[in-house]
Design an enzyme around this catalytic site. Structure first.
Site, mmCIF file in Angstrom:
data_model
loop_
_atom_site.group_PDB
_atom_site.id
_atom_site.type_symbol
_atom_site.label_atom_id
_atom_site.label_comp_id
_atom_site.label_asym_id
_atom_site.label_seq_id
_atom_site.Cartn_x
_atom_site.Cartn_y
_atom_site.Cartn_z
ATOM 1 N N HIS A 143 3.565 -26.023 -26.286
ATOM 2 C CA HIS A 143 4.510 -25.789 -27.555
ATOM 3 C C HIS A 143 4.143 -27.028 -28.376
ATOM 4 C CE1 HIS A 143 6.636 -23.603 -24.158
ATOM 5 N NE2 HIS A 143 6.358 -22.653 -24.966
HETATM 6 S S1 FES Z 1 5.780 -28.265 -25.047
HETATM 7 FE FE1 FES Z 1 6.741 -26.440 -24.122
HETATM 8 S S2 FES Z 1 6.241 -26.816 -22.144
HETATM 9 FE FE2 FES Z 1 5.356 -28.537 -23.090
#
Ligand code: FES
Ligand code: HEM
Lengths: 184, 427
Positions: free
Chosen positions: A149
């Site tokens: 993410h």
């Molecule tokens: S940014 Fe969501 S798990 Fe690493």
């Protein structure tokens, strides 16, 4: 039913009776017994002794070159060990003053400035950040980048941008001598 | 003979019936002695379809379990063996895989049917809530089941979802370790997930009995939402609805087996045919399609939303808020009987609700679409809007709407609505 019985035999209406006492204490003892019986079931799901026995790992740091990282497994989790370059250490120290989500000085995250040892699990939802291999993307702060993410970690493993709330955690470890550490 | 003993033609049945009145029980529950509204449409088929699917899942699951090994070193291979070497193993597995999908399709339609016709309203609140509990149990079952083949998505899905519990204050980390039985998703985790995956469908089975018990107390709702008032409103369940359910089942099976035989991996994730590797995260972690809307809600909470307000940051982070919202999105459904303030059940007589219902359905589809894409750029923005709308619909629109909406006149009775069908249709 209990009320009727106690009403007629044990005392005036509406007052506590010995029967109420018996009833309440029986329920209380029964509940305590049930709680005690539940514990083995609950605890059986906790990490077992053999799992706990494997809870520490020794690592030889000798073969790691400056600017190189290795990943070892400790308690089933990846641990990132990086021999940082002078430049990286410098950036990490300089950034101590920057605004951060989870402020922490670089000095408190390492035992020896060149050796950065941390758990390689993104504090967002548990992916493994990239940045261990030379060819990996290292994110905007030159450290690690989590592709899941989009969390960016700096050269001290601190979270600088993205959804992760915390810095990459430091496992408990000790230097056994100059080139050997024990994690856990 | 006791009064509740019926005379059946067959003396053996009579002999049993006298000792254990199971035949009259069946007849009263799904037979000629169970009166059902005469106007149920095909949306009422999905309860029985869900029930049949549950039985199919249990049957195929038990046979898969005979050949499956719940160990991190062997699980993946044992599944491959089922696919290649075990007689009809491929069939059992594909039916079970696609059966999960079909189960969720049937239950989602079943739930939306309840929402459209206001089936959750008094006196069916408990029936509805048991339904939500069934739904939660199904999600738990599907989640642990998906971990069993021990592919990359199994492992990483389990890691991400179990990590959600780390947001619980104070005890979060110990709870997660307790769930794992270790310090990461590993062999103890796989073992217990197998055990739970075996157990939970039987729990669901028991819950379905409670669900049907509550259903039979006040009988089915129906497209008009008007309660049964007399004999003219009902027909016996058997043969009318047994036949209709059986026809529906035939159509459903064509759909179900169509996927099973011709596109068995359509709903699957290729990444899960790669053996689990705790040191390499797949480029993108996506859950099974039926979890996508919730996954979108989980990831919708903006990071700086929290910072911007200044009061919250001490209490919760974006991650925690996302987890809370995700669970709230399901729990809110359990409160529908009280959130929806309208006295009129069926959307047929609620012109505004009828449209908002479809907007809500569309919103869940948008959430599902967003859940399948990385949470960035315009996907993130749309996901946020759709999440906000989801809660806006349930928590704000529904309570207000009942006060202001001008509903259409209700038919006097079910039979009146059926016999005046031609004039009704014009409306
Ligand atoms: S940014 Fe969501 S798990 Fe690493
Ligand atoms: C395993 C899952 C389920 C099974 C097997 C099941 C089965 C059934 C059956 C057979 C019926 C009667 C026929 C019908 O109305 O379709 C029914 C009715 C009903 N179910 Fe379910 N159900 C399940 C899940 C759910 C869920 C998740 C909900 C809602 C959250 C729900 C809500 C209802 C309601 C409100 C009724 C009464 C509706 C009416 O008569 O209009 N059910 N269920």
């Amino acid at each position: 039913m209990a009320e009727t019985a106690s009403d007629t035999h044990d005392g005036p209406e509406g007052e506590e009776t010995r029967r109420d006492f018996l009833l309440i204490s029986t329920i209380a003892v029964g509940a305590a017994g049930a709680a005690v019986a539940a514990w083995p079931f609950i605890h059986m799901m906790n990490p077992s002794r053999d799992v706990l026995a494997l809870a520490s790992t020794e690592v030889d740091l000798e073969p790691i070159e400056e600017g190189q990282s290795i990943t070892i497994v400790w308690r089933g989790k990846p641990v990132f060990i990086r021999k940082r370059t002078a430049k990286e250490i410098e950036i990490a120290k300089a950034d101590d003053a920057a605004t951060m989500k989870d402020p922490e000085a670089d000095g408190t995250r390492v035992k020896k400035p060149e050796w950065l040892v941390m758990i390689g699990i993104c504090t967002h939802l548990g992916c493994i950040p990239l940045g261990q291999k030379g060819s990996d993307p290292k994110g905007e702060f030159g450290g690690w980048f989590c592709p899941c993410h989009g969390s960016h970690y700096d050269t001290s493993g601190r979270i600088r941008k993205g959804p992760a709330p915390k810095n990459l955690p430091i496992p408990p470890y000790t230097f056994l001598d100059d080139t050997n550490i024990r994690i856990g | 003979m006791s009064e509740n003993t019926r005379k059946f033609k067959n003396p053996v049945i009579n002999w049993i019936e006298y000792r254990l009145p199971i035949f009259s029980f069946i007849d009263d529950s799904v037979g000629s002695n169970y009166p059902s509204p005469r106007n149920l449409n095909y949306w009422w088929n999905f309860g029985s379809l869900a029930g049949v699917t549950l039985v199919v899942m249990i049957a195929t699951g038990i046979f898969l379990a005979m050949n499956y090994t719940p160990h991190v070193d062997m699980a993946f291979d044992s599944v491959e063996r089922i696919m290649r070497d075990v007689n009809y193993g491929w069939l059992m597995r594909y039916v079970h895989m696609n059966g999960g999908t079909m189960f969720f399709i049937a239950v989602y339609i079943h739930i939306f049917r309840g929402m459209y016709y206001g089936s959750y309203k008094e006196p069916r609140e408990l029936l509805w809530i048991i339904g939500i509990v069934i739904f939660l149990a199904m999600m738990a079952t599907a989640f642990v089941g998906y971990v069993l083949p021990w592919g990359q998505m199994s492992f990483w899905g389990a890691t991400v979802i179990t990590n959600l519990f780390s947001v619980i204050p104070f005890f979060g980390d110990s709870i997660v370790q307790w769930l794992w039985g270790g310090f990461s998703v590993d062999n103890p985790t796989l073992n217990r997930f197998f055990s739970f995956h075996f157990l939970l469908p039987f729990v669901i089975f028991a819950l379905v009995f409670l669900h049907l018990w509550a259903l039979h107390e006040h009988k089915s709702n129906n497209p008009t939402g008007v309660e049964i008032k007399g004999d003219a409103d009902v027909i016996p369940f058997h043969p009318y609805y047994t036949a209709k359910d059986a026809f529906g089942l035939g159509v459903f099976l064509i759909f179900f087996l169509g996927f099973t035989f011709f596109a068995p991996n359509f709903f699957g994730e290729p990444e899960n045919y790669i053996r689990a590797n705790p040191l390499v995260t797949p480029a993108e972690i996506v859950p099974e399609w039926y979890f996508l809307p919730y996954y979108a809600i989980l990831r919708a909470v903006p990071d700086n939303f929290i910072d911007a307000w200044g009061i919250l940051p001490v209490i919760i982070t974006a991650k925690e808020a996302g987890v809370i919202l995700m669970f709230a999105s399901i729990i809110a459904l359990a409160f529908l009987p009280w959130l929806d303030s309208s006295k009129v059940r069926s959307a047929k007589y609620r012109p505004i609700y009828k449209q908002l219902f479809w907007v809500f359905v569309a919103d869940t589809f948008v959430l599902g679409y967003i859940g399948a894409h990385p949470a960035e750029g315009h996907f993130l923005l749309i996901g946020r809007i759709a999440t906000a709308y989801y809660f806006f619909h349930l928590l704000i629109l529904l309570p207000l709407l009942g006060r202001f909406e001008k509903t259409r006149p209700l038919p006097e009775s079910i039979s009146a609505s059926v016999t005046n069908a031609s004039s009704e249709e014009g409306q």
